[in-house]
Design a protein around this motif. Sequence first.
Motif, PDB file in Angstrom:
ATOM      1  N   GLY A   1       0.816  -1.206   0.000  1.00  0.00           N
ATOM      2  CA  GLY A   1       0.000   0.000   0.000  1.00  0.00           C
ATOM      3  C   GLY A   1       0.846   1.251   0.000  1.00  0.00           C
ATOM      4  O   GLY A   1       0.551   2.215  -0.709  1.00  0.00           O
ATOM      5  N   TYR A   2       1.919   1.245   0.787  1.00  0.00           N
ATOM      6  CA  TYR A   2       2.792   2.413   0.873  1.00  0.00           C
ATOM      7  C   TYR A   2       3.567   2.615  -0.423  1.00  0.00           C
ATOM      8  O   TYR A   2       3.485   3.673  -1.058  1.00  0.00           O
ATOM      9  CB  TYR A   2       3.768   2.268   2.039  1.00  0.00           C
ATOM     10  N   ILE A   3       4.339   1.618  -0.802  1.00  0.00           N
ATOM     11  CA  ILE A   3       5.191   1.766  -1.988  1.00  0.00           C
ATOM     12  C   ILE A   3       4.347   1.943  -3.237  1.00  0.00           C
ATOM     13  O   ILE A   3       4.664   2.763  -4.111  1.00  0.00           O
ATOM     14  CB  ILE A   3       6.134   0.552  -2.126  1.00  0.00           C
ATOM     15  N   GLY A   4       3.265   1.189  -3.355  1.00  0.00           N
ATOM     16  CA  GLY A   4       2.408   1.312  -4.525  1.00  0.00           C
ATOM     17  C   GLY A   4       1.814   2.693  -4.671  1.00  0.00           C
ATOM     18  O   GLY A   4       1.816   3.279  -5.761  1.00  0.00           O
ATOM     19  N   PHE A   5       1.322   3.255  -3.562  1.00  0.00           N
ATOM     20  CA  PHE A   5       0.706   4.578  -3.618  1.00  0.00           C
ATOM     21  C   PHE A   5       1.741   5.663  -3.905  1.00  0.00           C
ATOM     22  O   PHE A   5       1.512   6.550  -4.735  1.00  0.00           O
ATOM     23  CB  PHE A   5      -0.017   4.881  -2.305  1.00  0.00           C
ATOM     24  N   VAL A   6       2.878   5.593  -3.232  1.00  0.00           N
ATOM     25  CA  VAL A   6       3.911   6.622  -3.422  1.00  0.00           C
ATOM     26  C   VAL A   6       4.443   6.624  -4.849  1.00  0.00           C
ATOM     27  O   VAL A   6       4.675   7.680  -5.446  1.00  0.00           O
ATOM     28  CB  VAL A   6       5.053   6.424  -2.404  1.00  0.00           C
ATOM     29  N   THR A   7       4.633   5.440  -5.412  1.00  0.00           N
ATOM     30  CA  THR A   7       5.213   5.368  -6.754  1.00  0.00           C
ATOM     31  C   THR A   7       4.194   5.560  -7.869  1.00  0.00           C
ATOM     32  O   THR A   7       4.568   5.594  -9.046  1.00  0.00           O
ATOM     33  CB  THR A   7       5.939   4.019  -6.959  1.00  0.00           C
ATOM     34  N   GLU A   8       2.913   5.686  -7.520  1.00  0.00           N
ATOM     35  CA  GLU A   8       1.915   6.005  -8.554  1.00  0.00           C
ATOM     36  C   GLU A   8       2.226   7.355  -9.212  1.00  0.00           C
ATOM     37  O   GLU A   8       1.860   7.585 -10.364  1.00  0.00           O
ATOM     38  CB  GLU A   8       0.514   6.065  -7.935  1.00  0.00           C
ATOM     39  N   ASP A   9       2.851   8.227  -8.464  1.00  0.00           N
ATOM     40  CA  ASP A   9       3.164   9.568  -8.957  1.00  0.00           C
ATOM     41  C   ASP A   9       4.591   9.891  -8.523  1.00  0.00           C
ATOM     42  O   ASP A   9       4.862  10.034  -7.325  1.00  0.00           O
ATOM     43  CB  ASP A   9       2.186  10.587  -8.372  1.00  0.00           C
ATOM     44  N   ARG A  10       5.502   9.984  -9.489  1.00  0.00           N
ATOM     45  CA  ARG A  10       6.905  10.236  -9.170  1.00  0.00           C
ATOM     46  C   ARG A  10       7.083  11.531  -8.379  1.00  0.00           C
ATOM     47  O   ARG A  10       8.005  11.651  -7.576  1.00  0.00           O
ATOM     48  CB  ARG A  10       7.741  10.269 -10.452  1.00  0.00           C
ATOM     49  N   ARG A  11       6.208  12.495  -8.611  1.00  0.00           N
ATOM     50  CA  ARG A  11       6.305  13.745  -7.858  1.00  0.00           C
ATOM     51  C   ARG A  11       6.141  13.486  -6.367  1.00  0.00           C
ATOM     52  O   ARG A  11       6.870  14.043  -5.536  1.00  0.00           O
ATOM     53  CB  ARG A  11       5.246  14.747  -8.348  1.00  0.00           C
ATOM     54  N   ARG A  12       5.177  12.652  -6.023  1.00  0.00           N
ATOM     55  CA  ARG A  12       4.944  12.324  -4.619  1.00  0.00           C
ATOM     56  C   ARG A  12       6.168  11.643  -4.015  1.00  0.00           C
ATOM     57  O   ARG A  12       6.616  11.987  -2.915  1.00  0.00           O
ATOM     58  CB  ARG A  12       3.718  11.426  -4.494  1.00  0.00           C
ATOM     59  N   ALA A  13       6.711  10.676  -4.731  1.00  0.00           N
ATOM     60  CA  ALA A  13       7.875   9.946  -4.231  1.00  0.00           C
ATOM     61  C   ALA A  13       9.065  10.877  -4.044  1.00  0.00           C
ATOM     62  O   ALA A  13       9.791  10.792  -3.040  1.00  0.00           O
ATOM     63  CB  ALA A  13       8.233   8.820  -5.202  1.00  0.00           C
ATOM     64  N   ARG A  14       9.273  11.760  -4.993  1.00  0.00           N
ATOM     65  CA  ARG A  14      10.429  12.654  -4.920  1.00  0.00           C
ATOM     66  C   ARG A  14      10.287  13.656  -3.777  1.00  0.00           C
ATOM     67  O   ARG A  14      11.250  13.905  -3.041  1.00  0.00           O
ATOM     68  CB  ARG A  14      10.608  13.383  -6.255  1.00  0.00           C
ATOM     69  N   ILE A  15       9.111  14.231  -3.607  1.00  0.00           N
ATOM     70  CA  ILE A  15       8.913  15.206  -2.537  1.00  0.00           C
ATOM     71  C   ILE A  15       9.045  14.544  -1.165  1.00  0.00           C
ATOM     72  O   ILE A  15       9.727  15.056  -0.270  1.00  0.00           O
ATOM     73  CB  ILE A  15       7.544  15.886  -2.683  1.00  0.00           C
ATOM     74  N   MET A  16       8.424  13.385  -0.979  1.00  0.00           N
ATOM     75  CA  MET A  16       8.422  12.739   0.323  1.00  0.00           C
ATOM     76  C   MET A  16       9.778  12.192   0.725  1.00  0.00           C
ATOM     77  O   MET A  16      10.108  12.160   1.915  1.00  0.00           O
ATOM     78  CB  MET A  16       7.389  11.601   0.344  1.00  0.00           C
TER      79      MET A  16
END
Length: 201
Positions: A101-116
């Motif tokens: 749930g965590y990795i899947g949701f964060v990586t759905e949008d690279r912007r989210r992954a990069r900011i977090m």
Amino acid sequence: MNGRSYRGMSAEERLAERRERLITAAYTLYSDPGFPETTIEKLCAAARISNRAFYECFSGRNELLQAVHDRCVQETLLSVSKSIEQAPDTLLSRVEAGIAGYIGFVTEDRRRARIMHLEVRRAGDCLTRSRQQAVAAFSQIIAANVFDLPGAAKANQRLLALGMIGAIQELLIEWVLADDPPAVDHLISTAVHIFYRSFVT
């Protein structure tokens, strides 16, 4: 003047609408080209507001990044909690569901992954408190959904949770920065392996 409407919007509604436009602009610009490279002028141009209006919404770039980061964290917490709630009531099932749930949701949008996981670090000390609060929130999810199950390790559970969160963060930084990023399912399986070896007696 403060209470009058303009184009059918109150002063409070206009302020909220400008804040939202700035958060949307920052979500994109803080991820590319990145937080250090994004000026207030660039943010205002993208949000189509004046510099003066910016300072009516936020004290500066740092406070805006905090707002963006906090929203990303809250959305991710909701996704992880939902994934765990829907999982069977076993240790491995909850571990797999929470990590996916965590990795899947964060990586759905690279912007989210990069900011977090990247830009919040590049911002320096100004986001330390927000980072600590995010780690504490995810640690609480782990404690509430894993440690009470049969087979869970009884060592210093807080340190185990912090170590697991750190491992996932590093995996996601690798995914963000790598020229040939690992497949998301490989990130998930690696994190599950680390988690299970750490938390299962």
